[in-house]
Design an enzyme around this catalytic site. Structure first.
Site, mmCIF file in Angstrom:
data_model
loop_
_atom_site.group_PDB
_atom_site.id
_atom_site.type_symbol
_atom_site.label_atom_id
_atom_site.label_comp_id
_atom_site.label_asym_id
_atom_site.label_seq_id
_atom_site.Cartn_x
_atom_site.Cartn_y
_atom_site.Cartn_z
ATOM 1 N N CYS A 533 0.442 0.595 -3.604
ATOM 2 C CA CYS A 533 -0.800 1.299 -3.279
ATOM 3 C C CYS A 533 -0.505 2.668 -2.686
ATOM 4 O O CYS A 533 0.604 2.927 -2.225
ATOM 5 C CB CYS A 533 -1.598 0.490 -2.271
ATOM 6 S SG CYS A 533 -2.018 -1.152 -2.861
ATOM 7 N N GLU A 682 11.660 13.509 -15.516
ATOM 8 C CA GLU A 682 11.930 12.142 -15.957
ATOM 9 C C GLU A 682 12.115 12.151 -17.467
ATOM 10 O O GLU A 682 11.225 12.558 -18.203
ATOM 11 C CB GLU A 682 10.748 11.248 -15.586
ATOM 12 C CG GLU A 682 10.870 9.850 -16.139
ATOM 13 C CD GLU A 682 9.626 9.003 -15.892
ATOM 14 O OE1 GLU A 682 8.906 9.272 -14.933
ATOM 15 O OE2 GLU A 682 9.418 8.080 -16.687
ATOM 16 N N HIS A 711 12.935 2.899 -12.092
ATOM 17 C CA HIS A 711 11.931 1.852 -11.910
ATOM 18 C C HIS A 711 12.520 0.452 -11.928
ATOM 19 O O HIS A 711 11.817 -0.522 -11.694
ATOM 20 C CB HIS A 711 10.845 1.964 -12.981
ATOM 21 C CG HIS A 711 10.025 3.208 -12.814
ATOM 22 N ND1 HIS A 711 10.305 4.351 -13.517
ATOM 23 C CD2 HIS A 711 9.006 3.505 -11.993
ATOM 24 C CE1 HIS A 711 9.444 5.287 -13.146
ATOM 25 N NE2 HIS A 711 8.652 4.803 -12.225
HETATM 26 N N1 LIG Z 1 0.384 9.465 -3.454
HETATM 27 C C1 LIG Z 1 1.303 9.150 -4.352
HETATM 28 N N2 LIG Z 1 0.955 8.933 -5.624
HETATM 29 C C2 LIG Z 1 1.900 8.617 -6.525
HETATM 30 C C3 LIG Z 1 3.251 8.472 -6.138
HETATM 31 C C4 LIG Z 1 3.590 8.705 -4.799
HETATM 32 O O1 LIG Z 1 4.752 8.614 -4.402
HETATM 33 N N3 LIG Z 1 2.598 9.037 -3.940
HETATM 34 N N4 LIG Z 1 4.200 8.098 -7.058
HETATM 35 C C5 LIG Z 1 3.716 7.528 -8.287
HETATM 36 C C6 LIG Z 1 3.317 6.096 -8.014
HETATM 37 N N5 LIG Z 1 4.367 5.431 -7.385
HETATM 38 C C7 LIG Z 1 4.309 4.785 -6.195
HETATM 39 C C8 LIG Z 1 5.505 4.275 -5.752
HETATM 40 C C9 LIG Z 1 5.543 3.578 -4.561
HETATM 41 C C10 LIG Z 1 4.396 3.390 -3.824
HETATM 42 C C11 LIG Z 1 4.526 2.609 -2.576
HETATM 43 O O2 LIG Z 1 5.594 2.130 -2.304
HETATM 44 N N6 LIG Z 1 3.490 2.405 -1.790
HETATM 45 C C12 LIG Z 1 3.643 1.622 -0.619
HETATM 46 C C13 LIG Z 1 2.886 2.225 0.538
HETATM 47 C C14 LIG Z 1 3.527 3.514 1.007
HETATM 48 C C15 LIG Z 1 3.154 3.789 2.417
HETATM 49 O O3 LIG Z 1 2.197 4.465 2.705
HETATM 50 N N7 LIG Z 1 3.885 3.224 3.350
HETATM 51 C C16 LIG Z 1 3.607 3.270 4.777
HETATM 52 C C17 LIG Z 1 3.473 1.871 5.325
HETATM 53 C C18 LIG Z 1 2.288 1.231 4.851
HETATM 54 C C19 LIG Z 1 2.282 -0.256 5.156
HETATM 55 O O4 LIG Z 1 2.040 -1.042 4.278
HETATM 56 N N8 LIG Z 1 2.552 -0.673 6.388
HETATM 57 C C20 LIG Z 1 2.495 -2.051 6.741
HETATM 58 C C21 LIG Z 1 3.526 -2.345 7.789
HETATM 59 C C22 LIG Z 1 4.892 -2.289 7.186
HETATM 60 C C23 LIG Z 1 5.890 -3.103 7.954
HETATM 61 O O5 LIG Z 1 5.605 -3.578 9.056
HETATM 62 O O6 LIG Z 1 6.965 -3.306 7.422
HETATM 63 C C24 LIG Z 1 1.113 -2.380 7.179
HETATM 64 O O7 LIG Z 1 0.355 -1.452 7.476
HETATM 65 O O8 LIG Z 1 0.768 -3.568 7.155
HETATM 66 C C25 LIG Z 1 4.755 3.834 5.545
HETATM 67 O O9 LIG Z 1 5.854 3.913 5.023
HETATM 68 O O10 LIG Z 1 4.528 4.143 6.719
HETATM 69 C C26 LIG Z 1 3.181 0.213 -0.874
HETATM 70 O O11 LIG Z 1 2.306 -0.020 -1.695
HETATM 71 O O12 LIG Z 1 3.710 -0.670 -0.204
HETATM 72 C C27 LIG Z 1 3.201 3.897 -4.275
HETATM 73 C C28 LIG Z 1 3.151 4.599 -5.488
HETATM 74 C C29 LIG Z 1 2.541 8.269 -8.788
HETATM 75 N N9 LIG Z 1 1.553 8.405 -7.787
#
Ligand SMILES: Nc1nc2c(c(=O)[nH]1)N[C@@H](CNc1ccc(C(=O)N[C@@H](CCC(=O)N[C@@H](CCC(=O)N[C@@H](CCC(=O)O)C(=O)O)C(=O)O)C(=O)O)cc1)CN2
Ligand SMILES: [Zn+2]
EC number: 2.1.1.14
Length: 782
Positions: A533, A682, A711
């Protein structure tokens, strides 16, 4: 008559329940049954929300464990033969293999057998990725309706009218890919239609009255054969005698609006937000006995709707003599967060302006009540009138809010010198001074920016955000991550380093959090692909940069190495594209404002001694309007925004950019117009085919085609990479070639990252040795 419905609803769950359920299932911690139970609960909750807000239908068929197109591959029985599925594999196992790939170790010969996942690509101009169906001349179709029927039966327990939503046959075919040279997947249409017919007949047999068939391809410059096929396809589907609502969205149907209105279906949905100009045409051409579904609530953005304006459109529709009008969001609500109500981090002045999926359903209900009242020649009274007035006051208050305006930003943009988007000298000159400065070897190796975002890092940030650890402790840990990343890159011998982006939650949200004119939510998640997400920041006002955003980290990282460490920024077009942006101002203007903020960051990085600065633009291609007639206008301001951000620097500062997930070949001149000194792209999954265009176009600047797919956890073989670099060197002058992975490594683990990059460096060495040998023999020959 007036009814309300939604084209689709976010499936990931209010608190990303589906994400967590999927990921624990994939880790082997839960059974298929447990996963199914979560899915069932979520669907019930989402249908109940639709009922509670007064929709006349609940929508079934928009749920998917990973992606809706992937579900259709199973529904239509066209799982690609290359997966060699066995009869004993469960349907869900097969599904996850298709969308995620699989590697099976063959113990007898110690070989790892790889099954590649389906390709994933952007759904029209959204940041949502779908799984691409694969077609060959031997593709067969067969209806497998069991899981759809199961969902229908679940929905029936709620005793509310059901509308089933499916992707239409022409969109399904067109969005797929032929995997056989010379074979046109269009030729499968005659085989596909009877299967759709059978599915519709089964739905009818299960008591379904209405099916919504999504044909967003009608918003494209669709090839003639597809356009011409609509009429006979829908004639054929008509025989199922279920009522069909044909749904278009994202873009105008102009050029073929009249034939679309005349298709043999029972209703038509149009996007009145993105394609406002279609409404008068449809009012003229759509026969009055057909249902007209008006997409009045923006499904791609999060601002509360101006209900007065929407009501106006409904009035026009009745004035034109339409009998049955449905009200809906413009497209599926998949692209917006579940709700904003109660969000804890959004600027409290902005929060009342926002509408997530739930709030949008509430808007629909209010709109329906107002329209009904108006039809009866009355005016709203009582609680409804109060609600309506409050709503409209909030909507007006936003457009008049001083929060939106920053006179300084407006003045700066207006006074911008016409040369502000130009570097000091042309590329050839810059290249020379950069070569003297950096003295890089042939085929310089680098990475795209991020290193694995480990559970540790995420945990750390979560604790910091909850104030469980203080800022100093947080940065101590992050610094340690950066130190380790630099040490690792030094150890394996990469030439141009990165700091690894450990401090960033996301490449767009991170900047949104630091820029003025933006706010961000605590829980406004939107599905990007599968369980992944994003939380798009919310751009509500003029953009400015109160202070440096990345300079401290960049300076620190550079202090750890003699080698260049790239400063790492996200470009203005990508920040625009991946945020929820204001709709009271042209996107071009907003992009230029962001560009100014990034420009200041670039200048400050240079002043801090950073010699190479990467400005990522992965969404440059995705921002392209769906209709070609609008491309030039977009590409003009998009490339200008990039250049404004990239141009305040000296000739010997090297500007990099990066793009991924896109078909670059149709916009090569516009990519060249960005004038980055180096672009990394890519290409590995297309086996360098994407690079050929750059060669034929004589792309003038330096270029790093991705040599391995990020990926998958799979570690590439040295020979594979050598082959790919050789292939690249056939189309790009070798002195302009860089070597790098396809994209950032944040979704990977450290183990495979270390192994893969080490292989990449070794493979590059092989080519350098060859080049040296060639040079030596050339000298001898001379
Ligand atoms: N905006 C955006 N669009 C994009 C991309 C991109 O990188 N960014 N890349 C492409 C898509 N690829 C993507 C690749 C990875 C993720 C991704 O890994 N998303 C993460 C969330 C990323 C994030 O915001 N992480 C937060 C943490 C969010 C979270 O889930 N925290 C937990 C706690 C985590 C923990 O305790 O371990 C919670 O709130 O519950 C951070 O690092 O701070 C996920 O779904 O898991 C998303 C898109 C195209 N579009
Ligand atoms: Zn990328």
């Amino acid at each position: 008559m007036i009814k309300t419905h939604t084209l689709g609803f976010p499936r990931i769950g209010e608190n990303r329940e589906l994400k967590f359920a999927l990921e624990s299932h994939w880790r082997g911690e839960t059974t298929e049954e447990e996963l199914r139970a979560t899915a069932h609960e979520l669907r019930l909750k989402h249908w109940q929300a639709q009922i509670d807000s007064g929709l006349d239908f609940i929508t079934v068929g928009d749920f998917a464990f990973y992606d809706q197109m992937a579900d259709h591959i199973q529904l239509l029985g066209c799982e690609p033969a290359r997966f060699e599925f066995k009869a004993e594999q469960s349907k869900l196992q097969r599904y996850f293999t298709m969308v995620r790939g699989k590697s099976t170790e063959n113990h007898s010969c110690a070989h790892v057998h790889e099954t590649w996942a389906l390709e994933m690509t952007k759904w029209f101009d959204t940041n949502y990725h779908y799984m691409v169906p694969e077609f060959t001349s031997s593709t067969v179709f067969k209806a497998h309706t069991a899981s759809l029927v199961e969902q229908i039966e679940q929905a029936k327990t709620l005793n509310h009218p059901i509308k089933v939503s499916l992707i239409g046959p022409l969109t399904f075919l067109y969005q797929g890919k032929s995997k056989q040279t010379g074979f046109e997947q269009f030729d499968l249409l005659e085989k596909l239609l009877p299967v759709y017919g059978q599915i519709l007949a089964e739905l009818k047999a299960h008591g379904i009255e209405w099916v919504q068939l999504d044909e967003p391809v009608l918003g494209l410059d669709l090839p003639g054969n597809y356009l011409a096929a609509f009429e006979r396809s829908y004639l054929q589907l008509k025989s199922s005698s279920i009522k069909i609502l044909l749904a278009t969205y994202f873009s105008t149907t102009q050029g073929h609006t009249s034939p679309v209105c005349k298709l043999p279906v029972d209703g038509l949905h149009i996007d009145c937000v993105r394609a406002e100009e279609d409404l008068p045409l449809v009012l003229d051409w759509l026969p009055n006995y057909k249902v007209l579904s008006l997409g009045l609530i923006d499904g791609r953005n999060i601002w509360k709707t101006d209900l007065e304006a929407a009501l106006n459109k409904i009035s026009k529709t009745f004035d034109a003599g339409k009998g049955e009008v449905w009200l809906a969001p413009s497209c599926s609500l998949l692209h917006v967060p579940y709700r904003f109500n109660n969000d804890t981090t959004v600027n409290p002045q902005v929060l009342p302006w926002l509408a997530g999926a739930i709030e949008k359903l509430e808007e629909l209900e209010l709109l329906k009540q107002a329209a009904k009242t108006q039809l009866q020649g009355k005016t709203l009274t009582g609680a409804l009138a109060t609600l309506w007035n409050e709503h409209q006051t909030t909507v007006k208050q936003r457009t008049q809010s001083p929060l939106l305006n920053n006179a300084e930003v407006k003045a700066r943009l207006a006074a911008l010198a016409p040369t502000a988007d130009q570097r000091g000298s042309e590329f050839a000159i810059r290249q020379q001074v950069q070569r003297e400065r950096f003295k890089l070897p042939a085929f310089p190796t680098t990475t795209i920016g991020s290193f694995p975002q480990t559970k540790n890092i995420r945990n750390l940030r979560a604790r910091f955000k909850k104030n469980e650890i203080d800022e100093t402790t947080y940065w101590q840990h992050i610094s340690q991550e950066i130190r380790q990343a630099i040490e690792f890159q030094e150890r394996i011998g990469l030439d141009v380093l990165v700091h690894g982006e450990a401090e960033r939650n996301d490449m767009v949200e991170y900047f949104g959090e630091q820029l003025e004119g933006f706010t961000f939510s605590a829980n406004g998640w939107v599905q990007s692909y599968g369980s992944r997400c994003v939380k798009p920041p919310i751009l509500f006002g003029d953009v400015s940069r109160p202070k440096a955003m990345t300079v401290d980290v960049a300076r620190f990282a550079q202090s750890l190495s003699e080698k260049p460490v790239k400063g790492m920024l996200t470009g203005p077009v990508t920040i625009l594209q991946w945020s929820f942006v204001r709709n009271d101002q042209a996107r071009a203007t907003t992009a230029l404002q962001i560009a100014l903020a990034i420009r200041d960051e670039v200048a400050e990085l240079e002043a801090a001694g950073i010699g190479m600065i990467q400005i990522d633009e992965p969404a440059y291609r995705e921002g392209l309007p769906l209709r070609k007639a609008r491309w030039d206008e977009y590409l003009n301001w998009a490339s200008k925004a990039f250049r404004i951000s990239a141009s305040p620097v000296r000739n010997d500062t090297q500007i990099h950019t990066h793009m991924c997930y896109s078909e670059f070949n149709d916009i090569l001149p516009a990519i060249a117009a960005m004038d980055a000194d180096v672009i990394t792209i890519e290409t590995s999954r297309s086996d360098m085919e994407l690079l050929r265009g750059f060669g034929e176009f004589h792309y003038p600047n330096e270029i790093g085609p991705g040599v391995y797919d990020i990926h998958s956890p799979r570690v590439p073989g040295q020979d594979e990479i050598v082959r790919l670099i050789r292939k690249a060197a056939q189309v790009i002058p070798p002195e302009n070639l860089w070597v790098n992975p396809d994209c950032g490594l944040k979704t990977r683990g450290w183990e495979e990252t270390e192994a893969a990059l080490a292989v990449m460096v070794k493979a590059t060495q092989v080519l350098r040795d060859e080049l040296q040998a060639e040079n030596r023999s050339e000298k001898t020959a001379a």
